[in-house]
Write an enzyme that holds these catalytic residues in place. Sequence first.
Site, PDB file in Angstrom:
ATOM      1  N   HIS A   1      -0.223   0.355  -9.983  1.00  0.00           N
ATOM      2  CA  HIS A   1      -1.014  -0.601  -9.187  1.00  0.00           C
ATOM      3  C   HIS A   1      -1.447  -1.793 -10.038  1.00  0.00           C
ATOM      4  O   HIS A   1      -2.648  -2.054 -10.208  1.00  0.00           O
ATOM      5  CB  HIS A   1      -2.220   0.088  -8.539  1.00  0.00           C
ATOM      6  CG  HIS A   1      -2.724  -0.650  -7.323  1.00  0.00           C
ATOM      7  ND1 HIS A   1      -3.228  -0.009  -6.218  1.00  0.00           N
ATOM      8  CD2 HIS A   1      -2.779  -1.984  -7.041  1.00  0.00           C
ATOM      9  CE1 HIS A   1      -3.595  -0.920  -5.316  1.00  0.00           C
ATOM     10  NE2 HIS A   1      -3.337  -2.135  -5.796  1.00  0.00           N
TER      11      HIS A   1
ATOM     12  N   ARG B   1       0.846  -1.185   0.000  1.00  0.00           N
ATOM     13  CA  ARG B   1       0.000   0.000   0.000  1.00  0.00           C
ATOM     14  C   ARG B   1       0.888   1.244   0.000  1.00  0.00           C
ATOM     15  O   ARG B   1       1.969   1.241   0.606  1.00  0.00           O
ATOM     16  CB  ARG B   1      -0.902   0.042   1.251  1.00  0.00           C
ATOM     17  CG  ARG B   1      -2.068  -0.927   1.219  1.00  0.00           C
ATOM     18  CD  ARG B   1      -3.141  -0.532   0.200  1.00  0.00           C
ATOM     19  NE  ARG B   1      -4.270  -1.461   0.173  1.00  0.00           N
ATOM     20  CZ  ARG B   1      -4.402  -2.483  -0.682  1.00  0.00           C
ATOM     21  NH1 ARG B   1      -3.485  -2.724  -1.591  1.00  0.00           N
ATOM     22  NH2 ARG B   1      -5.475  -3.252  -0.632  1.00  0.00           N
TER      23      ARG B   1
END
Length: 309
Positions: A272, A224
């Site tokens: 991502h 993250r």
Amino acid sequence: LNVAFHTAWTNGEVWLAALRAAAPEIEFRHWPDVGDPATVDVALVWNPPRELFGGMSRLKLVQVLGAGVDALMRSEVLPAGVPIARLVDPVMSQRMAEYALYGALRFHRQFDRYEAQRQATVWQRHDHLDPPDVSVGVLGAGEIGMTAARLLQSNGYDVACWARSVRDPGPISVFAGREQLPAFLARSRVLVCLLPLTAETRGILGRETFAALPRGAFVINAARGEHVDVPALLEALDAGQLDGAMLDVFAPEPLAAESPLWRHPKVLVTPHVAGISHLATSVEYVVDQLRRFGSGEAVRNIVERERGY
Ligand SMILES: NC(=O)c1ccc[n+]([C@@H]2O[C@H](COP(=O)([O-])OP(=O)(O)OC[C@H]3O[C@@H](n4cnc5c(N)ncnc54)[C@H](OP(=O)(O)O)[C@@H]3O)[C@@H](O)[C@H]2O)c1
């Protein structure tokens, strides 16, 4: 079994169709068209809006459509006392592991340097170590961390993981807890972050961690964005403490065009993509979870709310 389905993904209908085809006995209702919310047993969600759980007085399970539950744990919409299960998709874990392997290869074979040399049309070879001489440290020894550690080890790297709890010795050494973090970091020429985002792990890729790594280490973050202290990362790269970084996740996403990470010569940014849920295996997992739930069997991978993952 009545299941309220919600995701903001553009291919939500495709997921829904696959779920319905795989489990015709389960009633999937596409939120907000769930009829009487008091008849919903399970919410199958990704980033649910505040109003989704309203009136779901019979709700007994929230099955999340992703591996990370940090966004849900932080949101105000979390229904009290209802168990939350996360998604474990072996195909996604494998893709994440490949991302880590690519990062390790890129660094230790110095492909990042050759990319820079190509821009400057420089023909110059560099010596490189063999994988057994490259120590890789994987932060996290869960589904994804262990899959990555095994893949790296099978490619010859000297691998160790770091977890929260002590475990029995196995083929991969696992350091545990804050006490063993300095020793783990001191041996990690390549550091891969595959931790969940919790109060304890936020900012873990920061000044102290970078200083504890061997000089010239390489950092990979596929967990993250909030795990990284970006100013500390840039400082460590510019000071030569870190030789490079490969980053897949950012806070916020998409990464702002003016972020210095985009243009830093030692940083590779990916949008991502390290591990995206694989439709067929995810649907198989979710259906198995729902059938377990429906027949009173234990549902797998329940989140422990107090520890945050
Ligand atoms: N970039 C992407 O595309 C992408 C895709 C999927 C997932 N992810 C991220 O990857 C994360 C990991 O997923 P997973 O399925 O592997 O999770 P998991 O199975 O729950 O594993 C989490 C691991 O982290 C360790 N851990 C947690 N808190 C810790 C702490 N404070 N100190 C030390 N170790 C700690 C746990 O230790 P114990 O073993 O002792 O519990 C466990 O080994 C997700 O939460 C998500 O954020 C990213």
